[in-house]
Scaffold this motif. Structure first.
Motif, PDB file in Angstrom:
ATOM      1  N   ASP A 189       0.135   4.386  -0.291  1.00  0.00           N
ATOM      2  CA  ASP A 189      -0.347   5.519   0.503  1.00  0.00           C
ATOM      3  C   ASP A 189       0.133   5.445   1.949  1.00  0.00           C
ATOM      4  N   TYR A 190       0.057   4.250   2.490  1.00  0.00           N
ATOM      5  CA  TYR A 190       0.413   4.099   3.908  1.00  0.00           C
ATOM      6  C   TYR A 190       1.761   3.415   4.117  1.00  0.00           C
ATOM      7  N   ASP A 216       0.859  -1.192   0.000  1.00  0.00           N
ATOM      8  CA  ASP A 216       0.000   0.000   0.000  1.00  0.00           C
ATOM      9  C   ASP A 216       0.894   1.242   0.000  1.00  0.00           C
TER      10      ASP A 216
END
Ligand code: SF4
Length: 438
Positions: free
Chosen positions: A216-217, A214
Motif C-alpha cells: 500500500d505504501y 508494504d
C-alpha cells in the motif's frame, strides 16, 4: 534491494532531509529511526571497553548528531518475538497431542527414553516427504535466523512447515516502527526511514523479503540494515570517538517505561529463544514452575558431539516430557534436517542458528584484536550482553502496553495476523545455495 542497504544510503537520506529543511520543504522530510540490536551493542562495548548503557547512550548521541530523529533499543521487540514464539509452540504442542491421541500415532523409542516426534509421512509421489499442516508440526524450529531460513527455503522445502511462523525481533521492530509508531507520529509508513543496526549481513536479506514489504505504501518495515562493523566504519568516517563521546537518553515508546535505561532480554545472546520457550511451556503445558535453563535448574542439559549442539530435557518421574535442542552451524543443521526427514527426531523444539556459537559470533560483529582467542572474545561479548539485567518478557511493561494499545490484547487474531509470517520453497540453480559464511 540488498545492495542499497548500506550506511551510505543512510547518509543520503539524512542529506536529503538537510536539504529539505534548508529549502523549507517539510513535505520532503523523512523521520529517521534507528533500532539497535543488543548483540551489536555488546560487541561495541567489548571493543571499546564500555558498559552496554554507555554504548546505548553514546550511540544515541552519535546518531542524533547526524540528524537521526529517534534511537531505540530492540530488546523489547525481542521480548515480543519470544512471547509469540512460546505461544505458538504451546499451540502446536497441544494440537500435536490432540492429533496423536486421535490417531494413536505416538511411538516410543526402544529405550522408552524419548519419543519420536517427527510426523512426516511419505507422500504418494516420488517418495517425497510431506509433513502435516503447520499447526501441529513438531519439532518447531526457530525462525529468527535469516541465514538458516534462506538455506531451508533453497534446499529443504519439506522442512518449511516445521519452522516457527513468528517474525524475528528485527521484523517485529519494523512493524512497531512503521505501524504503531507511524500512527503515533501521525505520518504514513513511507514517511519513516527505519534503520536496524544488526549483527549480520543476512539481516539485510531478511529486511528485503517481499513478505515484509508494504504494498500500500511501497515501503519496507526495515528500510536499511547496517552491521556492527559498518557502524564502526561510520565512526571513523565521521571522526567520532565513542570512548570520549557525550551521551543522550534513549528514546522509548511509552512514558511509563524506563526513561532511557536499558532493558535486558531473556535468554542467551547466541539465539536466546530456547530458554524462555522451555520455561514458558513447562509452566503452561505441565504446570511446572521454577525451571531455569541458564542455571540448569529443573532441566537436564547434555552437550552433543560438539559444543554447538545441546539437548535440554525436562523430566517428570524420570520420563522425558519435553525435549529441546540447540543446533548452531551448518554441520549440526544438516544432521538435524536428516533426523527430521527420517522421522528420527526426538525433539519438540530446536533453536537453529546458522553461525557457529550463534548471533554473538555473527559475520557483521566486530572482531577481536589478534592476541585474543576467538573463544575468549565470544565469552567476553556474551558476558557483557548478559550484564544488562533481564526480566521475563511477560513482565515487560512496554510489551504489555503495546499488546493492549496496538494489538487488541495477547493472543488476539490481530497478533496472529501481523506478528506471523510464511516461508517459500525456492528453486535455485546456485551451486552453493548458502548465503551465510558458515
Ligand atoms: Fe545472523 Fe548468524 Fe545470527 Fe543467523 S546466527 S541471525 S546468520 S548472526
Amino acid at each position: 534491494l540488498i545492495t542499497m542497504q548500506t550506511h551510505e544510503e543512510l547518509y543520503n537520506v539524512l542529506k536529503s532531509n538537510e536539504q529539505a529543511t534548508q529549502e523549507g520543504k517539510p513535505e520532503k522530510l523523512k523521520t529517521v529511526v534507528v533500532s539497535i540490536a543488543p548483540q551489536s551493542r555488546a560487541s561495541i562495548a567489548a571493543t571499546y571497553n564500555l558498559t552496554p548503557l554507555q554504548v546505548a547512550k553514546r550511540l544515541t548521541y552519535f546518531f542524533k548528531s547526524l540528524g537521526v530523529n529517534y534511537v531505540f533499543d530492540t530488546s523489547f521487540s525481542r521480548d515480543f518475538s519470544l512471547l509469540e514464539s512460546a505461544q505458538e509452540f504451546v499451540e502446536r504442542y497441544q494440537e500435536h497431542q490432540r492429533k496423536q491421541h486421535s490417531s494413536s500415532f505416538l511411538v516410543n523409542n526402544e529405550n522408552n527414553e524419548s519419543r519420536k516426534i517427527s510426523k512426516i509421512k511419505r507422500g504418494v509421489n516420488n517418495g517425497e516427504y510431506q509433513p502435516d499442516s503447520n499447526d501441529s508440526n513438531l519439532p518447531m524450529l526457530a525462525s529468527s535466523c535469516p541465514g538458516w531460513i534462506c538455506y531451508a527455503e533453497k534446499t529443504h522445502g519439506f522442512i518449511l512447515p516445521y519452522i516457527s511462523e513468528t517474525k524475528s525481533p528485527q521484523q517485529i521492530m519494523g512493524l512497531i516502527v512503521k505501524d504503531y509508531f507511524a500512527k503515533k507520529l501521525g505520518v504514513t509508513p513511507n514517511n519513516i526511514y527505519h534503520v536496524g543496526v544488526m549483527m549480520c549481513y543476512d539481516k539485510k536479506l531478511e529486511a528485503s523479503r517481499p513478505d515484509f514489504f508494504d504494498e500500500d505504501y511501497q515501503t519496507r518495515d526495515v528500510d536499511c540494515v547496517i552491521t556492527t562493523g559498518e557502524l564502526n566504519k561510520m565512526f571513523q568516517e565521521q571522526n567520532y570517538n565513542i570512548k570520549v563521546s557525550p551521551e543522550s537518553f534513549l528514546d522509548s515508546f511509552t512514558k511509563t517505561t524506563h526513561d532511557g535505561q536499558l532493558l535486558g532480554s531473556a535468554g542467551s545472546a547466541s539465539g536466546g529463544n530456547l530458554e524462555f520457550i522451555l520455561e514458558y511451556s513447562a509452566r503452561e503445558l505441565f504446570g511446572i514452575t521454577g525451571v531455569d535453563v541458564d542455571k540448569e535448574k529443573g532441566v537436564i542439559v547434555k552437550i552433543g558431539r560438539n559444543k554447538d549442539f545441546k539437548e535440554f530435557t525436562l523430566e517428570v518421574d524420570k520420563k522425558p516430557i519435553l525435549k529441546f535442542a540447540s543446533a548452531y552451524g551448518f554441520r549440526n543443521i544438516q544432521n538435524l534436517v536428516r533426523k527430521i526427514k527420517s522421522g528420527n527426531s526426538p525433539y519438540h523444539y530446536v533453536e537453529v542458528m546458522a553461525c557457529p556459537s550463534g548471533c554473538i559470533n555473527g559475520g557483521g560483529q566486530l572482531k577481536p584484536s589478534e592476541n585474543i582467542p576467538i573463544k575468549n572474545w565470544i565469552a567476553e561479548v556474551n558476558n557483557i550482553y548478559k550484564s544488562v539485567g533481564s526480566q521475563s518478557p511477560e513482565q515487560n511493561e512496554i510489551v504489555l502496553n503495546l499488546y493492549n494499545e496496538w494489538l487488541e490484547g495477547q493472543n488476539s487474531p490481530k497478533c496472529k495476523e501481523i506478528l506471523r509470517t510464511q516461508y517459500h520453497a525456492v528453486k535455485t540453480t546456485l551451486v552453493n545455495p548458502l548465503i551465510v559464511n558458515w
